[in-house]
Write a protein that holds these residues in place. Structure first.
Motif, PDB file in Angstrom:
ATOM      1  N   GLU A  44       0.817  -1.216   0.000  1.00 54.11           N
ATOM      2  CA  GLU A  44       0.000   0.000   0.000  1.00 54.11           C
ATOM      3  C   GLU A  44       0.852   1.267   0.000  1.00 54.11           C
ATOM      4  O   GLU A  44       0.346   2.364  -0.262  1.00 54.11           O
ATOM      5  CB  GLU A  44      -0.920   0.010   1.222  1.00 54.11           C
ATOM      6  CG  GLU A  44      -0.179   0.008   2.555  1.00 54.11           C
ATOM      7  CD  GLU A  44      -1.104  -0.310   3.726  1.00 54.11           C
ATOM      8  OE1 GLU A  44      -1.075   0.451   4.697  1.00 54.11           O
ATOM      9  OE2 GLU A  44      -1.824  -1.313   3.627  1.00 54.11           O
ATOM     10  N   PRO A  47       2.919   3.524  -4.782  1.00 53.19           N
ATOM     11  CA  PRO A  47       1.805   4.065  -5.571  1.00 53.19           C
ATOM     12  C   PRO A  47       1.719   3.437  -6.952  1.00 53.19           C
ATOM     13  O   PRO A  47       2.603   2.700  -7.392  1.00 53.19           O
ATOM     14  CB  PRO A  47       2.140   5.556  -5.652  1.00 53.19           C
ATOM     15  CG  PRO A  47       3.621   5.628  -5.502  1.00 53.19           C
ATOM     16  CD  PRO A  47       4.002   4.494  -4.593  1.00 53.19           C
ATOM     17  N   GLY A  48       0.629   3.777  -7.645  1.00 53.73           N
ATOM     18  CA  GLY A  48       0.426   3.304  -9.012  1.00 53.73           C
ATOM     19  C   GLY A  48      -1.006   2.879  -9.224  1.00 53.73           C
ATOM     20  O   GLY A  48      -1.524   2.034  -8.496  1.00 53.73           O
ATOM     21  N   GLU A  49      -1.631   3.472 -10.248  1.00 51.24           N
ATOM     22  CA  GLU A  49      -3.035   3.182 -10.534  1.00 51.24           C
ATOM     23  C   GLU A  49      -3.211   2.085 -11.574  1.00 51.24           C
ATOM     24  O   GLU A  49      -4.291   1.527 -11.704  1.00 51.24           O
ATOM     25  CB  GLU A  49      -3.737   4.470 -11.022  1.00 51.24           C
ATOM     26  CG  GLU A  49      -3.756   5.589  -9.986  1.00 51.24           C
ATOM     27  CD  GLU A  49      -4.468   5.180  -8.704  1.00 51.24           C
ATOM     28  OE1 GLU A  49      -5.496   4.476  -8.810  1.00 51.24           O
ATOM     29  OE2 GLU A  49      -3.994   5.558  -7.619  1.00 51.24           O
ATOM     30  N   ASP A  50      -2.165   1.810 -12.336  1.00 52.06           N
ATOM     31  CA  ASP A  50      -2.247   0.780 -13.370  1.00 52.06           C
ATOM     32  C   ASP A  50      -0.898   0.078 -13.460  1.00 52.06           C
ATOM     33  O   ASP A  50       0.069   0.454 -12.801  1.00 52.06           O
ATOM     34  CB  ASP A  50      -2.656   1.372 -14.715  1.00 52.06           C
ATOM     35  CG  ASP A  50      -1.765   2.542 -15.123  1.00 52.06           C
ATOM     36  OD1 ASP A  50      -0.581   2.573 -14.725  1.00 52.06           O
ATOM     37  OD2 ASP A  50      -2.251   3.436 -15.836  1.00 52.06           O
ATOM     38  N   SER A  53       2.261   2.300 -14.336  1.00 50.25           N
ATOM     39  CA  SER A  53       2.836   3.134 -13.265  1.00 50.25           C
ATOM     40  C   SER A  53       3.301   2.286 -12.080  1.00 50.25           C
ATOM     41  O   SER A  53       4.306   2.609 -11.432  1.00 50.25           O
ATOM     42  CB  SER A  53       1.817   4.175 -12.804  1.00 50.25           C
ATOM     43  OG  SER A  53       0.627   3.567 -12.357  1.00 50.25           O
ATOM     44  N   GLN A  54       2.595   1.206 -11.787  1.00 49.84           N
ATOM     45  CA  GLN A  54       3.006   0.336 -10.676  1.00 49.84           C
ATOM     46  C   GLN A  54       4.391  -0.258 -10.933  1.00 49.84           C
ATOM     47  O   GLN A  54       5.215  -0.350 -10.023  1.00 49.84           O
ATOM     48  CB  GLN A  54       1.979  -0.785 -10.492  1.00 49.84           C
ATOM     49  CG  GLN A  54       0.657  -0.313  -9.920  1.00 49.84           C
ATOM     50  CD  GLN A  54      -0.413  -1.403  -9.984  1.00 49.84           C
ATOM     51  OE1 GLN A  54      -0.219  -2.450 -10.596  1.00 49.84           O
ATOM     52  NE2 GLN A  54      -1.542  -1.153  -9.345  1.00 49.84           N
ATOM     53  N   GLU A  57       7.025   2.586 -10.356  1.00 54.95           N
ATOM     54  CA  GLU A  57       7.187   2.923  -8.941  1.00 54.95           C
ATOM     55  C   GLU A  57       7.824   1.763  -8.176  1.00 54.95           C
ATOM     56  O   GLU A  57       8.635   1.970  -7.279  1.00 54.95           O
ATOM     57  CB  GLU A  57       5.835   3.286  -8.330  1.00 54.95           C
ATOM     58  CG  GLU A  57       5.248   4.602  -8.842  1.00 54.95           C
ATOM     59  CD  GLU A  57       6.075   5.812  -8.452  1.00 54.95           C
ATOM     60  OE1 GLU A  57       6.896   5.726  -7.515  1.00 54.95           O
ATOM     61  OE2 GLU A  57       5.909   6.867  -9.105  1.00 54.95           O
ATOM     62  N   ASP A 104       2.736  -7.077  -9.705  1.00 59.87           N
ATOM     63  CA  ASP A 104       2.469  -5.775 -10.287  1.00 59.87           C
ATOM     64  C   ASP A 104       3.482  -4.723  -9.860  1.00 59.87           C
ATOM     65  O   ASP A 104       3.648  -3.707 -10.539  1.00 59.87           O
ATOM     66  CB  ASP A 104       1.066  -5.308  -9.887  1.00 59.87           C
ATOM     67  CG  ASP A 104      -0.007  -6.263 -10.390  1.00 59.87           C
ATOM     68  OD1 ASP A 104       0.284  -6.990 -11.361  1.00 59.87           O
ATOM     69  OD2 ASP A 104      -1.100  -6.279  -9.819  1.00 59.87           O
ATOM     70  N   LYS A 105       4.115  -4.916  -8.716  1.00 55.60           N
ATOM     71  CA  LYS A 105       5.041  -3.917  -8.186  1.00 55.60           C
ATOM     72  C   LYS A 105       6.393  -4.591  -7.944  1.00 55.60           C
ATOM     73  O   LYS A 105       6.682  -5.058  -6.840  1.00 55.60           O
ATOM     74  CB  LYS A 105       4.479  -3.308  -6.905  1.00 55.60           C
ATOM     75  CG  LYS A 105       3.145  -2.585  -7.122  1.00 55.60           C
ATOM     76  CD  LYS A 105       2.519  -2.103  -5.830  1.00 55.60           C
ATOM     77  CE  LYS A 105       1.177  -1.424  -6.097  1.00 55.60           C
ATOM     78  NZ  LYS A 105       0.511  -0.998  -4.846  1.00 55.60           N
TER      79      LYS A 105
END
Length: 340
Positions: A44, A47-50, A53-54, A57, A104-105
């Motif tokens: 959490e 950050p990152g909305e998609d 960007s994830q 970041e 994703d991250k």
């Protein structure tokens, strides 16, 4: 060296020497966010909305944590076990299989309890006596960019340097090797460098060291007496590929010392991809020009039950013929591990 945008410290890591040292090194840097967790819910804080960007970041995030599960993964064919010092990589190579392995991250995570990890390695060594046990330090990471402030590789190299029944190896696309040159490795650690033509590095291997810097670093470790190897991967077929890979091998031949203590090793891996990887890569790098046309590839099931798109067998045969001939003619003291 990896300079993160944010560093997330898991609970209790500051009780360890590495955790304290990383905190003290970066705590007063105004451009680096420091997060001290009271729980270990770190996602959490990235950050990152998609996915686009994830990914970016995540690649700028360092997590300092404790390795809890100490059951090592196997690592065939390069070693018997993974040595889980680090996970993740600061590089943004468009083709990287870790795009599908690390979620994703894809943050970089270092483990502060190196002594626990090495103690577990000793148990695996003892189980296989009198055979030699080999550990791979970069199965899901590139540990070199964080080495200047973790010293994880230093500890591991010195650990294996004292053990006649174990060996250590890792591969890197970076050149931060100076702190490793004067260690008591006793020839028990093989340092390999992932190399490619400048065309491929410039187009696909973002945020990595240049071909020249990797070669310079390989010369340093070879001169320091380390077993040294080169991972030519992924090998791409493109106009003038033979000429450019020939030039790369000639440069290596001309730069490597003549009095190598150990044979220089070569591992050649042609480019391949899965359907899942292709879809994820196209989301993360929507403008990529990777050659991922399914119609131009052969579909083949791998050892883990999922299929990959590889070059046709005629192309693979040409690759094997080319590299076998080139390496044989250019290098006298060498060992080809595999060409696939």
């Amino acid at each position: 060296m990896f300079i993160p945008k944010r560093i997330i410290f898991e609970k209790n890591v500051l009780k360890y020497e590495m955790g304290k040292e990383i905190y003290l090194k970066f705590k007063d840097k105004d451009n680096i966010e420091i997060v001290n967790l009271t729980s270990n819910k770190y996602r959490e804080h990235i950050p990152g909305e998609d996915l686009f960007s994830q990914y970016r970041e995540g690649k700028r995030t360092l997590i300092v944590g404790i390795k809890k599960g100490l059951k090592f993964q196997t690592c065939k064919p390069s070693a018997h076990y993974q040595l889980p010092l680090v996970s993740g990589c600061m590089g943004r190579c468009e083709y990287c299989y870790l795009n599908t392995r690390l979620g994703d991250k894809p943050f970089i995570k270092v483990h502060v309890n190196v002594d626990d990890i090495l103690n577990q390695a000793q148990k695996y060594i003892d189980e296989r006596l009198p055979d030699i046990t080999i550990f791979e330090g970069s199965a899901t990471s590139d540990p070199v960019p964080v080495e200047p402030y973790t010293n994880s590789l230093k500890k591991a190299i010195e650990f294996f340097g004292c053990r006649k029944d174990a060996r250590f190896r890792f591969v890197t696309k970076y050149n931060d090797v100076d702190s490793l040159l004067n260690l008591g490795h006793n020839g028990h650690t093989e340092i390999r460098f992932s190399i490619n033509t400048p065309s491929i590095i410039n187009q696909y291997e973002h945020f990595t060291a240049s071909s020249e810097k990797r070669i310079e670093a390989s010369i340093k470790v070879a001169q320091a007496g380390y077993p040294t190897g080169f991972l030519v991967a992924p090998l791409f077929i493109y106009p003038n590929w033979k000429e450019e890979y020939h030039n790369l091998l000639v440069k290596l031949k001309n730069r490597l010392p003549d009095d190598l203590k150990f044979p220089v090793t070569f591992e050649v891996i042609s480019h391949r991809y899965t359907a899942v990887a292709k879809n994820r890569i196209n989301e993360i790098f929507p403008e990529n020009k990777l050659p991922m046309s399914d119609e131009e590839r052969t579909f083949k099931y791998g050892q883990f039950g999922y299929g990959k798109y590889i070059y046709p067998k005629e192309t693979i045969a040409d690759i094997k013929k080319f590299f076998t001939k080139e390496i044989e003619e250019l290098f006298s003291n060498k060992e080809v591990k595999y060409i696939i």
